[in-house]
Design an enzyme around this catalytic site. Structure first.
Site, PDB file in Angstrom:
ATOM      1  N   GLN A 198       0.818  -1.201   0.000  1.00  0.00           N
ATOM      2  CA  GLN A 198       0.000   0.000   0.000  1.00  0.00           C
ATOM      3  C   GLN A 198       0.857   1.258   0.000  1.00  0.00           C
ATOM      4  O   GLN A 198       0.311   2.359  -0.098  1.00  0.00           O
ATOM      5  CB  GLN A 198      -0.910   0.013   1.235  1.00  0.00           C
ATOM      6  CG  GLN A 198      -1.942  -1.089   1.263  1.00  0.00           C
ATOM      7  CD  GLN A 198      -2.671  -1.183   2.595  1.00  0.00           C
ATOM      8  OE1 GLN A 198      -2.689  -2.231   3.221  1.00  0.00           O
ATOM      9  NE2 GLN A 198      -3.265  -0.091   3.052  1.00  0.00           N
ATOM     10  N   PHE A 229      -6.052  -4.003   3.532  1.00  0.00           N
ATOM     11  CA  PHE A 229      -6.701  -3.689   4.817  1.00  0.00           C
ATOM     12  C   PHE A 229      -5.754  -3.068   5.838  1.00  0.00           C
ATOM     13  O   PHE A 229      -5.990  -3.148   7.035  1.00  0.00           O
ATOM     14  CB  PHE A 229      -7.353  -4.944   5.418  1.00  0.00           C
ATOM     15  CG  PHE A 229      -8.212  -5.705   4.463  1.00  0.00           C
ATOM     16  CD1 PHE A 229      -9.330  -5.132   3.886  1.00  0.00           C
ATOM     17  CD2 PHE A 229      -7.896  -7.011   4.121  1.00  0.00           C
ATOM     18  CE1 PHE A 229     -10.118  -5.835   2.991  1.00  0.00           C
ATOM     19  CE2 PHE A 229      -8.678  -7.727   3.225  1.00  0.00           C
ATOM     20  CZ  PHE A 229      -9.797  -7.136   2.652  1.00  0.00           C
ATOM     21  N   GLU A 233       0.638  -1.881   4.576  1.00  0.00           N
ATOM     22  CA  GLU A 233       1.145  -0.518   4.675  1.00  0.00           C
ATOM     23  C   GLU A 233       2.612  -0.517   5.084  1.00  0.00           C
ATOM     24  O   GLU A 233       3.409   0.247   4.558  1.00  0.00           O
ATOM     25  CB  GLU A 233       0.306   0.296   5.663  1.00  0.00           C
ATOM     26  CG  GLU A 233       0.676   1.768   5.698  1.00  0.00           C
ATOM     27  CD  GLU A 233      -0.305   2.615   6.485  1.00  0.00           C
ATOM     28  OE1 GLU A 233       0.053   3.755   6.831  1.00  0.00           O
ATOM     29  OE2 GLU A 233      -1.432   2.153   6.768  1.00  0.00           O
ATOM     30  N   ARG A 311      -5.390   7.745  17.159  1.00  0.00           N
ATOM     31  CA  ARG A 311      -6.689   7.787  16.475  1.00  0.00           C
ATOM     32  C   ARG A 311      -7.772   7.139  17.322  1.00  0.00           C
ATOM     33  O   ARG A 311      -8.931   7.563  17.287  1.00  0.00           O
ATOM     34  CB  ARG A 311      -6.613   7.137  15.093  1.00  0.00           C
ATOM     35  CG  ARG A 311      -7.890   7.333  14.279  1.00  0.00           C
ATOM     36  CD  ARG A 311      -7.769   6.807  12.862  1.00  0.00           C
ATOM     37  NE  ARG A 311      -7.264   7.773  11.917  1.00  0.00           N
ATOM     38  CZ  ARG A 311      -8.028   8.562  11.160  1.00  0.00           C
ATOM     39  NH1 ARG A 311      -9.340   8.530  11.299  1.00  0.00           N
ATOM     40  NH2 ARG A 311      -7.498   9.390  10.288  1.00  0.00           N
ATOM     41  N   ARG A 343      -7.620  -1.583   8.880  1.00  0.00           N
ATOM     42  CA  ARG A 343      -8.798  -0.799   8.469  1.00  0.00           C
ATOM     43  C   ARG A 343      -9.514  -0.138   9.660  1.00  0.00           C
ATOM     44  O   ARG A 343     -10.074  -0.805  10.516  1.00  0.00           O
ATOM     45  CB  ARG A 343      -9.753  -1.732   7.733  1.00  0.00           C
ATOM     46  CG  ARG A 343     -10.848  -1.050   6.941  1.00  0.00           C
ATOM     47  CD  ARG A 343     -11.632  -2.104   6.206  1.00  0.00           C
ATOM     48  NE  ARG A 343     -12.542  -1.528   5.228  1.00  0.00           N
ATOM     49  CZ  ARG A 343     -13.261  -2.251   4.362  1.00  0.00           C
ATOM     50  NH1 ARG A 343     -13.154  -3.568   4.363  1.00  0.00           N
ATOM     51  NH2 ARG A 343     -14.080  -1.668   3.514  1.00  0.00           N
ATOM     52  N   PHE A 345      -7.753   1.859  11.748  1.00  0.00           N
ATOM     53  CA  PHE A 345      -6.518   2.412  12.307  1.00  0.00           C
ATOM     54  C   PHE A 345      -6.712   2.925  13.733  1.00  0.00           C
ATOM     55  O   PHE A 345      -6.361   4.044  14.069  1.00  0.00           O
ATOM     56  CB  PHE A 345      -6.032   3.536  11.387  1.00  0.00           C
ATOM     57  CG  PHE A 345      -4.558   3.829  11.486  1.00  0.00           C
ATOM     58  CD1 PHE A 345      -3.630   3.002  10.896  1.00  0.00           C
ATOM     59  CD2 PHE A 345      -4.095   4.953  12.157  1.00  0.00           C
ATOM     60  CE1 PHE A 345      -2.270   3.274  10.965  1.00  0.00           C
ATOM     61  CE2 PHE A 345      -2.735   5.234  12.244  1.00  0.00           C
ATOM     62  CZ  PHE A 345      -1.826   4.391  11.643  1.00  0.00           C
ATOM     63  N   THR A 449      -3.642  11.675  10.278  1.00  0.00           N
ATOM     64  CA  THR A 449      -3.344  12.531  11.424  1.00  0.00           C
ATOM     65  C   THR A 449      -1.904  13.040  11.402  1.00  0.00           C
ATOM     66  O   THR A 449      -1.584  14.000  12.093  1.00  0.00           O
ATOM     67  CB  THR A 449      -3.620  11.793  12.748  1.00  0.00           C
ATOM     68  OG1 THR A 449      -2.924  10.541  12.743  1.00  0.00           O
ATOM     69  CG2 THR A 449      -5.118  11.542  12.913  1.00  0.00           C
ATOM     70  N   GLU A 719     -12.689   2.974   5.188  1.00  0.00           N
ATOM     71  CA  GLU A 719     -12.679   2.503   6.565  1.00  0.00           C
ATOM     72  C   GLU A 719     -14.007   2.645   7.320  1.00  0.00           C
ATOM     73  O   GLU A 719     -14.366   1.758   8.094  1.00  0.00           O
ATOM     74  CB  GLU A 719     -11.581   3.232   7.348  1.00  0.00           C
ATOM     75  CG  GLU A 719     -10.184   2.881   6.895  1.00  0.00           C
ATOM     76  CD  GLU A 719      -9.142   3.811   7.501  1.00  0.00           C
ATOM     77  OE1 GLU A 719      -8.309   3.331   8.278  1.00  0.00           O
ATOM     78  OE2 GLU A 719      -9.176   5.015   7.188  1.00  0.00           O
TER      79      GLU A 719
END
Length: 765
Positions: A198, A229, A233, A311, A343, A345, A449, A719
């Site tokens: 990703q 998902f 990443e 988050r 997904r 986060f 963020t 998400e």
């Protein structure tokens, strides 16, 4: 216009026929080598020695590498430089890579890797939050605290108060395509890497550091992933770096993919959480003061745990205005796989904690949970007559809230009131089978963020025959991003979709990309592509306006035709004219999200450009003798703004809801007391299947556009739908609550065993 049309996924036919090409399908040169990691059997200890003689002597083995053999940086961390590719003197979890096998086939590499013998002086692993707290094993020096209002005054003035604890399990990503990479060495040490990732730019950065070259010597290409998902990443870094280092050492192409067991044992999961709460409220269930604590189990390295835990704090309010609140977050370091992006986060964990609190309050009052939710909602549109706009605990104004309107619509379309009465009547008769019904909201902030990640680039070419070549920094993992962005390009030029060619994400075409994450793929890349297309279109408009003595704004692109000053052309003819006039038909595009700022230390600012909303009503049935359960019906209303593609967005809502319900019901991760993951295969880890979906499954999109200036006034939809699955968990709690007077205190995942235990608690047993 091509946007807003319910077009199929660009690769739908390829997916269902098996013709879609993934990393493992790319034809490789004859001399390609294959890699596998030898991994640690211990969760914690000192690595004293490695006996690799049998590995080196195994059939097909070309070379074996340890940390001492790595030429440059031994690091694949996305954040803290605390994650070596190969272990040095310490081991930190069962499955950590100790050495790398380079062999002539995938099977030969895996078989040889199993022959390695590590001498490890084992120490007691830290596996639980309690053990981590006792050892003060944490990331950051202490807890992070966000909040506002006078907590003590709120507690003192409130007529009611209660407290509780909610345990929330992790989740395996279970992408259909496992982690994979292929490195092709080139001239002058250059490296071309195909990666199922990703975040191609991060792969580029880590590979460049690992082989000692600038980033311009590394090209990373990603055409598609078979699911991500969040699990791709940062977790793909190790494979790509290993392949590049091996290719540099051998001069031959190198390929690596994890088998499913290896993938589940080696890679990180969704973060486990413990949510502890103390809440004060009035007779209507309005929350007057809330003190909530998040304990986050992060695993052995930092990875992305800090922003995930942040988050979770940012979504600890969900859809509710909290006048006095304190949110305390501890990030614990343990001897597990390093928990990573998944997904939502962190948002799902924070949101589930809040929904549990509201549900507990409603139960204590004997009130309808939906009425208590309404009583705590933010004001519609954020407006309160004569008063200051409502803000989140971190200071962002909530000026787009549509929860009141959405819950009213869903109550009507799902026949909620009649079904609530029917469920209550069913349960009042007693019996083995109990039913539950819950309606829960979602308010999810859209933006990274980490502010600088809110940017995207694109590259668009128009060829002289009118065909269009499109590239941008987003990655396709099945969510339909490429199709949506191609629809934007087709709309800007007024051409049919077949005129636009979607091409692989490539760091040699669009540099310095952000990860396709935070639900921002369409927002960022759609805008970047729009800007690139508009630059080319404006050049064409100016040329035609001069040619036909009209204003540039009077040139119209529509239906594959272009009109200017009474003349009409096909788009292909216009492209040829512009080319003959020596007008550039190529442009880059760039976009950065406006109006956002965030200070994570102070816990204050505007981290999100806007909020996406959703509502879900779920009905379940529970066997009170066994705890077995099933969903009977789900009704969902989701806010996608002015959808770029309703068909793709509804698919995302359906899939996200089922994945969220799976996280909270059947998907249980189990480690033994030595730190070994026991649920490491489909035989022991239960993801939702077709039979787990409700027989009645109604999904609709909210009819409204985004108030923020996004691409065609759409909203992100990657998400937010996952958190609609929270309704399933609370519907199970509702069913269990009918079994006795005590609050059922259900924990996640609500497996049959957990549900049965909660039934006993409700009965006071």
């Amino acid at each position: 216009m091509s946007v807003a049309q319910p077009l199929p996924h660009d690769a739908a036919r390829l997916h269902v026929t098996g013709a879609a090409r993934y990393v493992d399908d790319i034809p490789t040169p004859r001399d390609t080598l294959h890699l596998a990691f030898g991994t640690s059997p211990a969760a914690a200890g000192t690595l004293d020695a490695l006996d690799l003689d049998a590995v080196r002597a195994a059939p097909g083995v070309i070379a074996v590498m340890t940390a001492a053999d790595l030429p440059f940086e031994n690091d694949v961390s996305p954040s803290n430089h605390d994650e070596p590719l190969l272990a040095t003197d310490q081991v930190h979890y069962v499955g950590q890579a100790l050495f790398l096998v380079i062999a002539t086939s995938h099977g030969a590499a895996r078989r040889a890797a199993s022959l390695g013998r590590a001498t490890i002086n084992e120490t007691a692993p830290i596996l639980t939050i309690a053990q981590a707290e006792a050892a003060d094993s944490r990331f950051e020096d202490g807890p992070r605290i966000y909040g506002r209002g006078d907590l003590d005054a709120g507690f003192a003035a409130a007529p009611h108060r209660l407290s509780g604890v909610l345990e929330i399990g992790g989740q395996e990503h279970f992408y259909l395509e496992g982690q994979a990479a292929l490195a092709l060495p080139g001239d002058n040490g250059d490296m071309h890497v195909h990666s199922s990732t990703q975040h191609p730019s991060e792969i580029q950065h880590k590979v460049a550091k690992a082989i000692g070259l600038p980033m311009h010597a590394v090209r990373v290409e990603t055409r598609r992933m078979g699911g991500g998902f969040g699990g791709k990443e940062s977790q793909g870094n190790a494979l790509a770096v290993a392949c590049a280092v091996a290719a540099r050492a051998t001069g031959r192409p190198c390929k690596m993919r994890y088998d499913r067991d290896d993938d589940m044992i080696i890679t990180g999961k969704r973060h486990d959480f413990r949510v502890t709460y103390d809440v004060a409220y009035d007779d209507a269930g309005r929350i007057l003061a809330l003190d909530v604590r998040h304990d986050t189990r992060c695993g052995w390295s930092m990875d992305l745990s800090l922003p995930v835990a942040d988050r979770a704090m940012l979504h600890a309010d969900n859809a509710y205005h909290l006048p006095a609140v304190r949110i305390t977050s501890h990030r614990w370091k343990t001897n597990h796989q390093s928990a990573t992006a998944f997904r939502g986060f962190g948002g799902p964990q924070g949101m589930l904690g809040m929904e549990r609190i509201v549900d507990h309050v409603a139960h204590a009052l004997g009130a309808d949970p939906t009425a208590v939710r309404r009583a705590n909602f933010y004001a519609s549109g954020g407006d309160i007559s004569g008063e200051k706009k409502q803000t989140t605990p971190y200071g962002q104004e909530v000026d787009d809230f549509i929860g009141h309107e959405m819950v009213a619509r869903l109550e009507e379309t799902s026949d909620y009131a009649a079904r609530r009465a029917s469920v209550d009547a069913w349960n009042a008769r007693g019996g083995v089978i109990r039913k539950g019904l819950a309606l829960t909201p979602v308010k999810f902030g859209i933006s990274f963020t980490l502010t600088h990640l809110n940017q995207a680039g694109a590259l668009v070419h128009v060829y002289a025959d009118g065909s269009i070549h499109l590239n941008h920094g987003g990655t396709e993992m099945g969510q339909g991003l490429f199709q949506k962005v191609a629809q934007v390009a087709a709309s800007r030029f007024g051409v049919p979709m077949e005129a636009v060619r979607i091409t692989a994400t490539d760091t040699a075409k669009v540099p310095n990309t952000s990860a396709t994450a935070a639900s921002s793929g369409s927002d960022l890349n759609g805008m970047a592509v729009r800007n690139a297309c508009d630059t080319i279109r404006e050049r064409i408009e100016l040329h035609l306006a001069q040619l036909h003595q009209c204003r540039p704004c009077d040139v119209v692109f529509e239906g594959g035709r272009v009109t200017a000053g009474g003349a009409e052309y096909s788009f292909a003819e216009v492209a040829a004219l512009a080319h003959q006039a020596r007008i550039s038909l190529s442009s880059t595009g760039f976009y950065k999200t406006p109006e956002i700022s965030w200070d994570r230390v102070k816990g204050h600012g505007r981290p999100f450009f806007y909020f996406a909303y959703g509502m879900a009503a779920v009905e379940v049935a529970v066997d009170t003798l066994t705890g077995e359960n099933r969903m009977l019906r789900a009704d969902i209303l989701h806010d996608a703004g002015a959808s770029l593609n309703p068909a793709l967005d509804i698919g995302q809502v359906e899939g996200g809801f089922v994945q969220g319900a799976g996280w909270l019901t059947t998907e249980e991760l189990v480690w033994d007391d030595k730190g070994a993951l026991r649920t490491h295969a489909p035989s022991t880890y239960k993801i939702p299947a077709c039979g787990d979906c409700p027989e009645v499954f109604n999904v609709a999109l909210w009819d409204g556009e985004n108030r923020a200036d996004t691409i065609y006034k759409s909203k992100a939809v990657g998400e937010p739908p996952l958190m609609l699955g929270i309704a399933t968990f609370l519907a199970l709690s509702d069913a269990v609550a009918s079994c006795g007077a005590a609050y059922p205190d259900l924990h996640a995942p609500a497996t049959a065993e957990q549900v049965l235990a909660a039934i006993h608690r409700a009965r006071g047993a």
